[in-house]
Write a protein that holds these residues in place. Structure first.
Motif, PDB file in Angstrom:
ATOM      1  N   UNK A   1       0.893  -1.141   0.034  1.00  0.00           N
ATOM      2  CA  UNK A   1       0.181  -0.056  -0.058  1.00  0.00           C
ATOM      3  C   UNK A   1       0.914   1.038   0.060  1.00  0.00           C
ATOM      4  N   UNK A   2       0.317   2.224  -0.373  1.00  0.00           N
ATOM      5  CA  UNK A   2       0.891   3.434  -0.479  1.00  0.00           C
ATOM      6  C   UNK A   2       0.165   4.637  -1.224  1.00  0.00           C
ATOM      7  N   UNK A   3       0.666   5.876  -1.243  1.00  0.00           N
ATOM      8  CA  UNK A   3       0.331   6.873  -1.646  1.00  0.00           C
ATOM      9  C   UNK A   3       0.990   7.236  -3.085  1.00  0.00           C
ATOM     10  N   UNK A   4       0.134   7.306  -3.929  1.00  0.00           N
ATOM     11  CA  UNK A   4       0.637   7.117  -5.389  1.00  0.00           C
ATOM     12  C   UNK A   4       0.729   8.307  -6.273  1.00  0.00           C
ATOM     13  N   UNK A   5      -0.323   8.942  -6.420  1.00  0.00           N
ATOM     14  CA  UNK A   5      -0.452  10.204  -7.340  1.00  0.00           C
ATOM     15  C   UNK A   5      -1.810  10.833  -7.129  1.00  0.00           C
ATOM     16  N   UNK A   6      -2.220  12.093  -7.585  1.00  0.00           N
ATOM     17  CA  UNK A   6      -3.311  12.359  -7.475  1.00  0.00           C
ATOM     18  C   UNK A   6      -4.474  12.039  -8.445  1.00  0.00           C
ATOM     19  N   UNK A   7      -5.754  12.562  -8.537  1.00  0.00           N
ATOM     20  CA  UNK A   7      -6.496  12.202  -9.306  1.00  0.00           C
ATOM     21  C   UNK A   7      -6.273  12.353 -10.704  1.00  0.00           C
ATOM     22  N   UNK A   8      -5.385  13.588 -11.082  1.00  0.00           N
ATOM     23  CA  UNK A   8      -5.162  13.668 -12.430  1.00  0.00           C
ATOM     24  C   UNK A   8      -3.748  12.896 -13.034  1.00  0.00           C
ATOM     25  N   UNK A   9      -3.105  12.085 -12.118  1.00  0.00           N
ATOM     26  CA  UNK A   9      -2.117  11.623 -12.198  1.00  0.00           C
ATOM     27  C   UNK A   9      -0.779  12.274 -12.055  1.00  0.00           C
ATOM     28  N   UNK A  10      -0.889  13.368 -11.247  1.00  0.00           N
ATOM     29  CA  UNK A  10       0.295  14.460 -10.925  1.00  0.00           C
ATOM     30  C   UNK A  10       0.424  14.451  -9.703  1.00  0.00           C
ATOM     31  N   UNK A  11       1.409  15.100  -8.994  1.00  0.00           N
ATOM     32  CA  UNK A  11       2.077  14.920  -7.723  1.00  0.00           C
ATOM     33  C   UNK A  11       1.458  16.279  -6.836  1.00  0.00           C
ATOM     34  N   UNK A  12       0.839  17.159  -7.337  1.00  0.00           N
ATOM     35  CA  UNK A  12       0.295  18.373  -6.587  1.00  0.00           C
ATOM     36  C   UNK A  12      -0.822  19.124  -7.393  1.00  0.00           C
ATOM     37  N   UNK A  13      -1.528  19.813  -6.390  1.00  0.00           N
ATOM     38  CA  UNK A  13      -2.669  20.627  -7.276  1.00  0.00           C
ATOM     39  C   UNK A  13      -4.052  19.789  -7.275  1.00  0.00           C
ATOM     40  N   UNK A  14      -4.247  18.767  -6.771  1.00  0.00           N
ATOM     41  CA  UNK A  14      -5.577  18.204  -6.891  1.00  0.00           C
ATOM     42  C   UNK A  14      -6.293  18.657  -5.872  1.00  0.00           C
ATOM     43  N   UNK A  15      -7.649  17.934  -5.627  1.00  0.00           N
ATOM     44  CA  UNK A  15      -8.483  18.296  -4.606  1.00  0.00           C
ATOM     45  C   UNK A  15      -8.169  17.373  -3.519  1.00  0.00           C
ATOM     46  N   UNK A  16      -8.458  17.897  -2.200  1.00  0.00           N
ATOM     47  CA  UNK A  16      -8.042  17.148  -1.039  1.00  0.00           C
ATOM     48  C   UNK A  16      -9.224  15.842  -0.925  1.00  0.00           C
ATOM     49  N   UNK A  17      -8.571  14.686  -0.620  1.00  0.00           N
ATOM     50  CA  UNK A  17      -9.322  13.458  -0.551  1.00  0.00           C
ATOM     51  C   UNK A  17      -9.053  12.542  -1.598  1.00  0.00           C
ATOM     52  N   UNK A  18      -9.319  11.366  -1.621  1.00  0.00           N
ATOM     53  CA  UNK A  18      -9.086  10.401  -2.803  1.00  0.00           C
ATOM     54  C   UNK A  18     -10.308  10.401  -3.632  1.00  0.00           C
ATOM     55  N   UNK A  19      -9.993  11.078  -5.012  1.00  0.00           N
ATOM     56  CA  UNK A  19     -11.254  11.310  -5.854  1.00  0.00           C
ATOM     57  C   UNK A  19     -11.150   9.937  -6.821  1.00  0.00           C
ATOM     58  N   UNK A  20     -10.264   9.026  -6.704  1.00  0.00           N
ATOM     59  CA  UNK A  20     -10.317   7.926  -7.635  1.00  0.00           C
ATOM     60  C   UNK A  20     -10.744   6.892  -6.646  1.00  0.00           C
ATOM     61  N   UNK A  21     -10.990   6.743  -5.528  1.00  0.00           N
ATOM     62  CA  UNK A  21     -11.388   5.521  -4.741  1.00  0.00           C
ATOM     63  C   UNK A  21     -12.884   5.100  -5.256  1.00  0.00           C
TER      64      UNK A  21
ATOM     65  N   UNK B   1      -4.452  15.358   2.785  1.00  0.00           N
ATOM     66  CA  UNK B   1      -3.619  15.051   1.902  1.00  0.00           C
ATOM     67  C   UNK B   1      -2.389  14.361   2.472  1.00  0.00           C
ATOM     68  N   UNK B   2      -1.547  13.694   1.501  1.00  0.00           N
ATOM     69  CA  UNK B   2      -0.223  13.245   1.954  1.00  0.00           C
ATOM     70  C   UNK B   2       0.824  12.964   0.796  1.00  0.00           C
ATOM     71  N   UNK B   3       1.892  12.471   0.927  1.00  0.00           N
ATOM     72  CA  UNK B   3       2.602  11.963  -0.279  1.00  0.00           C
ATOM     73  C   UNK B   3       2.982  10.439   0.390  1.00  0.00           C
ATOM     74  N   UNK B   4       3.859   9.706  -0.553  1.00  0.00           N
ATOM     75  CA  UNK B   4       4.302   8.589  -0.113  1.00  0.00           C
ATOM     76  C   UNK B   4       4.961   8.335   1.281  1.00  0.00           C
ATOM     77  N   UNK B   5       5.987   9.144   1.521  1.00  0.00           N
ATOM     78  CA  UNK B   5       6.891   9.268   2.417  1.00  0.00           C
ATOM     79  C   UNK B   5       6.093   9.696   3.739  1.00  0.00           C
ATOM     80  N   UNK B   6       5.460  10.926   3.500  1.00  0.00           N
ATOM     81  CA  UNK B   6       4.774  11.304   4.888  1.00  0.00           C
ATOM     82  C   UNK B   6       3.667  10.250   5.333  1.00  0.00           C
TER      83      UNK B   6
END
Length: 240
Positions: free
Chosen positions: A8-28, A99-104
């Motif tokens: 399990x991990x934090x992978x990328x935002x809803x646009x496949x990018x690493x910043x700028x998306x909406x808070x929360x998991x829009x893809x789940x 929000x988070x990223x993989x290491x945090x």
């Protein structure tokens, strides 16, 4: 191994990018989550390779795995490097979008499982940051066929990505790790240090010891020997 081990991990935002998306998991869309910004997937070998960081305490390992699984299934946790530290206040049990990223996220899972904060690391310095906590065995390089345990933390060999094994072999079923006696001598030689604690200091035996402590291709370099000696003096040198 794919299919039997899940990470399990934090992978990328809803646009496949690493910043700028909406808070929360829009893809789940489902639980357990295998598609979201923060989600689980079959184990894979990263193109940069993996370092495996294993908790010393099996109870910590179990709780680290549970924390990551909880985060992956919480659709209020999304990915954003620009807001990566928000997870530390929200926790994996958050009831508000964060929000988070993989290491945090790995950091937060460790905090929840152990009560100890390893500090604000990234994948570039994760191995050294976790080593300083003394909660983990020395990092070892992943080799094909290596048995992964629930709660193992994997980080790329170089800046890249980090994941947690949420489904592997139970750490509680593993043979307890044994350590060499602590060397209290001021010696600066790993050979002498091993002899002092009653062990064989030959090069052949040091190859075996080194492999059990994160150096599978030991050649006797200054860095290798000083690291092994440091572990011996701390009472954390694993017996092969």
């Amino acid at each position: 191994m794919a299919g039997s081990v899940i990470v399990g991990s934090a992978r990328s935002d809803e646009l496949g990018k690493y910043s700028g998306g909406t808070a929360g998991d829009q893809k789940q869309k489902t639980t357990p989550d295998r598609k979201g910004e923060v989600s689980m997937q079959d184990f894979y070998v990263h193109k940069k390779g993996w370092k495996v960081i294993r908790p010393i305490n099996p109870l910590h390992a179990t709780d680290i795995a549970k924390a990551m699984e909880r985060a992956c299934n919480n659709k209020l946790i999304g990915y954003d490097q620009g807001q990566r530290l928000n997870i530390l206040k929200a926790t994996t049990r958050t009831t508000k979008a964060t929000e988070c990223d993989c290491s945090s996220l790995v950091r937060e899972c460790i905090i929840e499982a152990t009560g100890k904060d390893p500090g604000n690391f990234t994948t570039q310095n994760e191995v050294s940051a976790l080593a300083k906590t003394k909660l983990f065995h020395p990092a070892v390089e992943y080799k094909a066929g290596m048995r992964l345990l629930s709660g193992d933390i994997l980080v790329t060999c170089g800046k890249g990505h980090t994941v947690i094994v949420v489904q592997g072999k139970s750490a509680a079923t593993q043979k307890p790790v044994q350590y060499f006696p602590q060397c209290l001598s001021p010696t600066r030689s790993i050979v002498d240090g091993l002899v002092i604690v009653g062990a064989n200091g030959s090069f052949e035996n040091r190859i075996r010891i080194a492999a059990a402590n994160g150096f599978p291709n030991y050649t006797g370099t200054v860095h290798e020997n000083s690291t092994l000696l440091k572990l011996l003096k701390e009472g954390r040198l694993v017996k092969p």
